[in-house]
Design an enzyme around this catalytic site. Structure first.
Site, PDB file in Angstrom:
ATOM      1  CD1 TRP A 164      -0.417  -1.545   3.159  1.00 27.95           C
ATOM      2  CD2 TRP A 164       0.540   0.472   3.365  1.00 27.95           C
ATOM      3  NE1 TRP A 164       0.320  -1.546   4.320  1.00 27.95           N
ATOM      4  CE2 TRP A 164       0.906  -0.310   4.477  1.00 27.95           C
ATOM      5  CE3 TRP A 164       1.016   1.784   3.279  1.00 27.95           C
ATOM      6  CZ2 TRP A 164       1.724   0.155   5.492  1.00 27.95           C
ATOM      7  CZ3 TRP A 164       1.846   2.263   4.292  1.00 27.95           C
ATOM      8  CH2 TRP A 164       2.182   1.451   5.380  1.00 27.95           C
ATOM      9  CE  LYS A 188      -4.686  -9.103  -2.185  1.00 35.55           C
ATOM     10  NZ  LYS A 188      -4.717  -7.765  -1.563  1.00 35.55           N
ATOM     11  CD  GLU A 264      12.229  -6.788  -5.293  1.00 31.83           C
ATOM     12  OE1 GLU A 264      12.923  -6.450  -4.309  1.00 31.83           O
ATOM     13  OE2 GLU A 264      12.709  -7.116  -6.378  1.00 31.83           O
ATOM     14  CB  CYS A 299      10.707  -1.168   1.005  1.00 36.49           C
ATOM     15  SG  CYS A 299      11.002  -0.442  -0.610  1.00 36.49           S
ATOM     16  CD  GLU A 398       9.913  -2.743   6.768  1.00 39.39           C
ATOM     17  OE1 GLU A 398       9.144  -3.716   6.844  1.00 39.39           O
ATOM     18  OE2 GLU A 398      10.275  -2.249   5.689  1.00 39.39           O
TER      19      GLU A 398
HETATM   20  P1  NAD Z   1       1.877  -6.963   3.463  1.00 40.20           P
HETATM   21  O1  NAD Z   1       2.899  -8.036   3.394  1.00 40.20           O
HETATM   22  O2  NAD Z   1       1.017  -6.880   4.645  1.00 40.20           O
HETATM   23  O3  NAD Z   1       0.868  -7.057   2.207  1.00 40.20           O
HETATM   24  C1  NAD Z   1       1.358  -7.093   0.885  1.00 40.20           C
HETATM   25  C2  NAD Z   1       0.310  -7.770   0.015  1.00 40.20           C
HETATM   26  O4  NAD Z   1       0.162  -9.130   0.426  1.00 40.20           O
HETATM   27  C3  NAD Z   1      -1.081  -7.134   0.105  1.00 40.20           C
HETATM   28  O5  NAD Z   1      -1.640  -7.096  -1.186  1.00 40.20           O
HETATM   29  C4  NAD Z   1      -1.834  -8.095   1.005  1.00 40.20           C
HETATM   30  O6  NAD Z   1      -3.227  -8.119   0.783  1.00 40.20           O
HETATM   31  C5  NAD Z   1      -1.207  -9.426   0.629  1.00 40.20           C
HETATM   32  N1  NAD Z   1      -1.327 -10.423   1.700  1.00 40.20           N
HETATM   33  C6  NAD Z   1      -1.372 -10.193   3.036  1.00 40.20           C
HETATM   34  N2  NAD Z   1      -1.520 -11.351   3.701  1.00 40.20           N
HETATM   35  C7  NAD Z   1      -1.562 -12.333   2.766  1.00 40.20           C
HETATM   36  C8  NAD Z   1      -1.705 -13.746   2.834  1.00 40.20           C
HETATM   37  N3  NAD Z   1      -1.853 -14.383   3.999  1.00 40.20           N
HETATM   38  N4  NAD Z   1      -1.704 -14.445   1.670  1.00 40.20           N
HETATM   39  C9  NAD Z   1      -1.586 -13.807   0.492  1.00 40.20           C
HETATM   40  N5  NAD Z   1      -1.474 -12.480   0.368  1.00 40.20           N
HETATM   41  C10 NAD Z   1      -1.447 -11.749   1.500  1.00 40.20           C
HETATM   42  O7  NAD Z   1       2.710  -5.619   3.180  1.00 40.20           O
HETATM   43  P2  NAD Z   1       2.165  -4.134   3.236  1.00 40.20           P
HETATM   44  O8  NAD Z   1       1.884  -3.842   4.676  1.00 40.20           O
HETATM   45  O9  NAD Z   1       1.111  -3.917   2.220  1.00 40.20           O
HETATM   46  O10 NAD Z   1       3.445  -3.308   2.733  1.00 40.20           O
HETATM   47  C11 NAD Z   1       4.467  -2.951   3.580  1.00 40.20           C
HETATM   48  C12 NAD Z   1       5.681  -3.845   3.394  1.00 40.20           C
HETATM   49  O11 NAD Z   1       6.064  -3.842   2.015  1.00 40.20           O
HETATM   50  C13 NAD Z   1       6.892  -3.354   4.158  1.00 40.20           C
HETATM   51  O12 NAD Z   1       7.523  -4.434   4.794  1.00 40.20           O
HETATM   52  C14 NAD Z   1       7.788  -2.786   3.048  1.00 40.20           C
HETATM   53  O13 NAD Z   1       9.147  -2.761   3.386  1.00 40.20           O
HETATM   54  C15 NAD Z   1       7.474  -3.683   1.905  1.00 40.20           C
HETATM   55  N6  NAD Z   1       7.816  -3.052   0.608  1.00 40.20           N
HETATM   56  C16 NAD Z   1       8.899  -3.508  -0.083  1.00 40.20           C
HETATM   57  C17 NAD Z   1       9.266  -2.906  -1.295  1.00 40.20           C
HETATM   58  C18 NAD Z   1      10.464  -3.402  -2.076  1.00 40.20           C
HETATM   59  O14 NAD Z   1      10.597  -3.029  -3.242  1.00 40.20           O
HETATM   60  N7  NAD Z   1      11.321  -4.216  -1.486  1.00 40.20           N
HETATM   61  C19 NAD Z   1       8.517  -1.847  -1.797  1.00 40.20           C
HETATM   62  C20 NAD Z   1       7.405  -1.404  -1.075  1.00 40.20           C
HETATM   63  C21 NAD Z   1       7.072  -2.025   0.137  1.00 40.20           C
END
Ligand code: NAD
Length: 495
Positions: A164, A188, A264, A299, A398
């Site tokens: 998000w 998604k 990522e 991130c 983090e």
């Molecule tokens: P999140 O892991 O909570 O969710 C990411 C996605 O996974 C969402 O679409 C969510 O609906 C889905 N998801 C959640 N639980 C799931 C499950 N049990 N099964 C399948 N899908 C599931 O992450 P977030 O809170 O949306 O984003 C923040 C994180 O993203 C931070 O850790 C950040 O560092 C990381 N991030 C990394 C990069 C990169 O390029 N490395 C870039 C942006 C964000």
């Protein structure tokens, strides 16, 4: 002539604030749904369809049929390029509306959305469109009576699971190279920020990307993301999000069809300031951007300042002064605002929890540390803790909020050791005037991107991804990202 602030948000309000399945035959089916909120006011701004396993299955079936038909996968690269450039042009026409959507939905400062997120989204799509017809295969060195061709083919049906924090841009980082390579794609978005994804996919269809080739499934992680991860006919998932959920996608793959997985994930990026750094006043803004840009919900957030003991006090004074003069916390719709609210109450509580833990573990709060009574009260002041040791939670985990941990060192070896002393390895910055030191230290840091004398993730031409638990299996951005979305085939001709 830029639109006035009121006009931009009127554009967004006039847009249908809805996001749901974009799957041929199912796009009129808007129920069940959940509300999406403006993080600053906590008021409902729109509706998001809660897609289930049936929606995911329909999207995958559509993508598979389209892939096998060759409507996109075997289209000439020049034609795919033409359509994707048209898509970029349509996004450009709507860029202010898209910026307003991400601002309203994610609480991101409007100035950032207008100047960074949406221009970079459009540039990403155009950049991969331009790359498509310039990629060549190889001929292997064989005996003269054989011919060995090494060709790249699209993988098939790909799932893109998004976070998000940069809703439009993360979509582009995945969708542009995946589609450029000729795959079918099921997107998604994160459940908290689906609005811009809906509009961007609609505009892709309008540009000519076939509706079966590019589908959207909105919804929650368990109900929508998991069926995509477990689906036996998805060939690959490219995921950006937390390390915790990234691990789940590896298990989904193992439990289903061994689909390829690219992760990522999170980071805890160090910023090392050596005693020979050039003017501290000049690097201060870069250090603050690394730590507090996008509310620290980034991130590659430079959340650990590892500074030489001899310059720490002077640098901290400069940082505090710069924070007072700039970095306005407020309503993200205000063009002056640099820090908006945390994305949702649960995340706000998590960030506040880290601040409390840091105090409890003995870190010294020197700035901020308070929740501000603005909007619905979920904004956190840019916060700095001094005296953070490698054993502390704030050094290791983090936070994903505007909290900077300061640690001192005395030798170069100690600085390198501290930089590498977490499970993450996404990004790092180092500041020094000594070129040889820059070379030594940048090579010794275990991170996917190391910026020297600046904070940067590079640009679209440079790959981005993590070492250690920050990443797995591939890179976003650069021509390297295209490697995620193709597989290698050998064609062997007999003599
Ligand atoms: P999140 O892991 O909570 O969710 C990411 C996605 O996974 C969402 O679409 C969510 O609906 C889905 N998801 C959640 N639980 C799931 C499950 N049990 N099964 C399948 N899908 C599931 O992450 P977030 O809170 O949306 O984003 C923040 C994180 O993203 C931070 O850790 C950040 O560092 C990381 N991030 C990394 C990069 C990169 O390029 N490395 C870039 C942006 C964000």
């Amino acid at each position: 002539m830029p639109l006035k602030k009121e006009d931009v948000f009127q554009l967004a309000r006039d847009a249908q604030l809805y996001a749901g399945a974009l799957i041929p035959g199912l796009d009129d089916d808007h129920e069940p749904h959940f509300d999406t909120l403006n993080p600053f006011t906590q008021q409902v701004i729109g509706r998001v369809q809660q897609c289930n396993g049936g929606h995911v299955d329909a999207a995958v079936k559509a993508g598979r049929a389209a892939f096998e038909s060759g409507v996109w996968s075997r289209l000439s690269p020049a034609e795919r390029k033409r359509i994707m450039l048209r898509w970029a042009a349509l996004l450009q026409e709507r860029h202010e509306e898209l910026a307003a959507l991400d601002c309203l939905d994610a609480g991101k400062p409007i100035t950032e959305c207008l100047n960074t997120d949406i221009p970079d989204t459009i540039h990403t799509i155009a950049w991969y469109a331009e790359a498509i017809d310039k990629l060549f295969g190889k001929i292997s060195p064989t005996a003269s009576d054989n011919l060995g061709l090494i060709v790249k083919e699209p993988i098939g049906v790909v799932g893109a699971v998004l976070p998000w924090n940069f809703p439009a841009l993360m979509l582009a980082w995945k969708a542009a190279p995946a589609l450029a390579a000729g795959n079918s794609l099921v997107i998604k978005p994160a459940e908290l920020t689906s609005l811009s994804a809906y509009r961007i996919v609609q505009l892709a269809h309008e540009a000519g990307v076939p509706k079966d080739v590019l589908t959207l499934v909105t919804g929650l992680g368990e109900e929508t993301g998991k069926p995509l991860g477990l689906h036996p006919d998805v060939d690959m998932v490219s995921f950006t999000g937390s390390t915790e959920v990234g691990r789940l996608f590896l298990t989904y793959s193992a439990q289903s069809n061994l689909k390829e997985i690219v992760l990522e994930c999170g980071g805890k990026s160090p910023q090392i300031v050596f005693e020979d750094s050039y003017a501290l006043e000049e690097i201060a803004d870069s250090i603050l951007s690394a730590a507090f840009w996008n509310m620290g919900e980034n991130c590659s957030c430079g959340s650990r300042l590892i500074v030489h003991k001899s310059v720490k006090d002077k640098l901290l004074k400069i940082l505090q002064k710069r924070l007072v003069d700039g970095w306005k916390v407020g309503d993200p719709q205000d063009p002056e605002t640099a820090i908006g609210p945390m994305i949702e109450p649960a995340h706000f509580e998590k960030v506040c929890g880290y601040i409390k833990t840091a105090k409890g573990e003995g870190a010294k709060l020197i700035r901020g540390g308070e929740a501000l009574k603005l909007g619905a009260g979920m904004s956190v002041e840019p916060t700095i803790f001094d005296g953070v040791t490698a054993e502390m939670t704030l050094f290791q985990e983090e936070v994903f909020g505007p909290v900077l941990a300061v640690t001192t060192f005395e030798t170069e070896a100690e600085a390198i050791h501290l930089a590498n002393a977490t499970n993450y390895g996404l990004a790092a910055s180092l500041y020094t005037s000594d070129l040889r030191r820059a070379q030594r230290v940048s090579r010794a840091i275990k991170a996917g991107t190391v910026s020297i004398n600046c904070f940067s993730e590079g640009d679209i031409a440079t790959p981005f991804g993590g070492y250690k638990t920050s990443g797995f299996g591939g890179r976003d951005k650069g021509l390297e990202a295209l490697e995620q979305y193709v597989q290698t085939k050998t064609l062997w001709y007999g003599g």
